[in-house]
Enzyme design. Structure first.
Site, mmCIF file in Angstrom:
data_model
loop_
_atom_site.group_PDB
_atom_site.id
_atom_site.type_symbol
_atom_site.label_atom_id
_atom_site.label_comp_id
_atom_site.label_asym_id
_atom_site.label_seq_id
_atom_site.Cartn_x
_atom_site.Cartn_y
_atom_site.Cartn_z
ATOM 1 N N HIS A 1 0.631 -1.108 0.133
ATOM 2 C CA HIS A 1 -0.210 -0.057 0.373
ATOM 3 C C HIS A 1 1.103 1.520 0.107
ATOM 4 O O HIS A 1 1.853 0.994 1.062
ATOM 5 C CB HIS A 1 -0.878 -0.164 1.104
ATOM 6 C CG HIS A 1 -1.686 -0.907 1.260
ATOM 7 N ND1 HIS A 1 -3.140 -0.640 1.810
ATOM 8 C CD2 HIS A 1 -2.017 -1.848 0.621
ATOM 9 C CE1 HIS A 1 -3.811 -1.447 1.503
ATOM 10 N NE2 HIS A 1 -3.589 -2.415 0.792
ATOM 11 N N TYR B 1 4.255 6.710 9.970
ATOM 12 C CA TYR B 1 3.805 5.989 10.087
ATOM 13 C C TYR B 1 4.326 4.781 8.788
ATOM 14 O O TYR B 1 4.025 2.850 9.279
ATOM 15 C CB TYR B 1 2.416 5.697 8.656
ATOM 16 C CG TYR B 1 1.493 5.512 8.743
ATOM 17 C CD1 TYR B 1 -0.204 4.748 9.578
ATOM 18 C CD2 TYR B 1 0.955 4.506 7.663
ATOM 19 C CE1 TYR B 1 -0.981 3.693 9.797
ATOM 20 C CE2 TYR B 1 0.766 2.738 7.300
ATOM 21 C CZ TYR B 1 -0.701 3.186 8.368
ATOM 22 O OH TYR B 1 -2.094 2.193 8.709
#
Ligand code: FAD
Length: 383
Positions: A72, A377
């Site tokens: 992703h 992240y």
């Protein structure tokens, strides 16, 4: 029994350490309280940072991850009924995340160790460790070690065996938890959606092209009996609704409630005992950091042990705790920040909502804020 490194716990931390030591020619014994079947079925994390996937590949256990992991390059933050994409890779120097279940990581590591002809002592709960002398005690035996790796999770015995007053604890419990489901239905999203809603947070995630993993904010002591499948789907629909978005229901294969906690034990080294992973620290799952931190700890420990056995020097072992804690606290802050930005506290009012909306708007409109989220992240290279 005697060994160089006694590893307590066959979760991601213990198994990865065992693999890295095997590749370096360092002997280890792995003791695990539960059965192989139980360890391989425990559904938890699913977001792997690039540093984690790189390490698993380098350790020769990345074959299935390469084939089945889903890369992703972004996530979405949803608030006020709109989704805002954070392009992680564009903002974080091309780095990405991979969706691959913790269950699969554990299966790959167990298979690799057994294929090398090295045992894992399942169903062998450790009763206590002696950090000063390097002794691991289990029912019917003792293991003498140069070094003990305490990889036995938050409720393990390694940290609990330390004398009171020999370590400092930092802790925060959150007044909410996550109700998580694994559903046998193709994910309705291409990338993870973190949804802020006045009824509570929701996360749309996935495990594979045919399995969805969804979460709802709930009370930490919520009874599962209060949440029949129909109610879960209804609530997911309400909290994640956006114009043009569809959420497909499907059979719920598994559900559970997880409380949320931040916790750090300092230092992470006590004599011959080195705590790693959840045994030393816990983060709320909102930042997807727990498994990744565990892998970082054991990579640091493995490098230090290679130095010790190759040259006799212990400078890296001496630096282990300070080195790991720098990343631990960065991840603690990021996880706390994501959690408090997205979850409405019980009794939260319009003031709390306005503050959270303002923060979310800032993160999704300011390049600097979005970049800070993205680089944390996907995992900071250096801390
Ligand atoms: C719902 C949920 C979602 C999560 N999502 C994410 C995510 O998306 N990304 C992420 O990075 N992290 C996530 N995490 C966190 C992640 O699952 C943990 O951080 C990770 O499992 C830590 O690995 P570990 O090896 O340190 O500990 P554990 O996985 O807890 O393993 C410890 C092992 O030690 C064994 N053990 C315990 N006591 C003893 C004993 N006395 N003797 C021998 N063995 C013992 C246990 O049986 C276990 O096998 C999530 C966690 C939860 C609960």
């Amino acid at each position: 029994m005697r060994t160089q490194v006694g590893i307590v716990g066959a979760g991601p931390a213990g198994l990865t350490l065992a693999r890295l030591l095997e590749l370096a020619g360092i002997e280890s014994v792995v003791l695990e309280a539960r059965s192989r079947e139980y360890c391989e079925a425990r559904i938890r994390a699913g977001v792997l940072e690039q540093g984690t996937t790189d390490l698993l590949r380098e350790a020769g256990v990345g074959g299935r991850l390469e084939r089945e992991g889903i890369v992703h390059h972004g996530i979405s933050l949803q608030f006020d009924g709109e989704r805002h994409r954070i392009p992680l890779s564009d903002l974080a120097g091309g780095r990405s995340i991979v969706i691959y279940g913790q269950t699969e990581v554990v299966k790959d590591l167990i298979e690799a160790r057994l294929a090398s002809g090295l045992p894992i002592h399942f169903e062998t709960p450790v009763e206590a460790v002696d950090a000063a002398r390097g002794i691991v005690r289990f029912e019917g035996g003792e293991l003498e070690c140069d070094v003990i790796a305490g990889c036995d999770g938050f409720h393990g015995v390694c940290r609990a065996s330390l004398p009171a007053g020999s370590f400092r604890e930092f802790e925060r419990e959150y007044p909410y938890g996550w109700l998580g489901i694994l559903a046998d239905v193709a994910p309705s999203i291409d990338e993870l959606v973190y949804a802020h809603h006045e009824r509570g947070f929701a996360l749309l995630s996935l495990r594979s092209p045919t399995r969805s993993r969804y979460y709802l904010q709930c009370r930490p002591d919520e009874e599962l009996s209060e949440w029949p499948d129909d109610r879960i789907w209804e609530e997911l629909h309400r909290r994640t609704a956006v114009d043009g978005g569809t959420l497909h229901d499907g059979p719920v294969l598994e559900k559970g409630v997880t409380g949320m906690r931040s916790y750090v034990c300092e230092p992470m080294r006590h004599g011959r005992l080195f705590l790693a992973g959840d045994a030393a620290h816990i983060v709320p799952p909102t930042g997807a950091k727990g498994l990744n931190l565990a892998i970082h700890d054991v990579r640091t420990l493995a490098e230090a042990l290679v130095q010790r056995y190759e040259s006799g020097a212990e400078s890296l072992l001496d630096a282990y705790s300070d080195h790991c804690l720098r990343r631990v606290w960065r991840c603690e802050h990021f996880s706390w920040w994501m959690t408090t930005m997205l979850h409405l506290p019980p009794g939260g009012d319009a003031f709390d909502l306005r503050l959270q909306h303002s923060q979310l708007r800032y993160v999704t409109t300011s390049a600097a804020q979005a970049s800070a989220l993205a680089e944390n992240y996907v995992g900071l290279a250096e801390v």
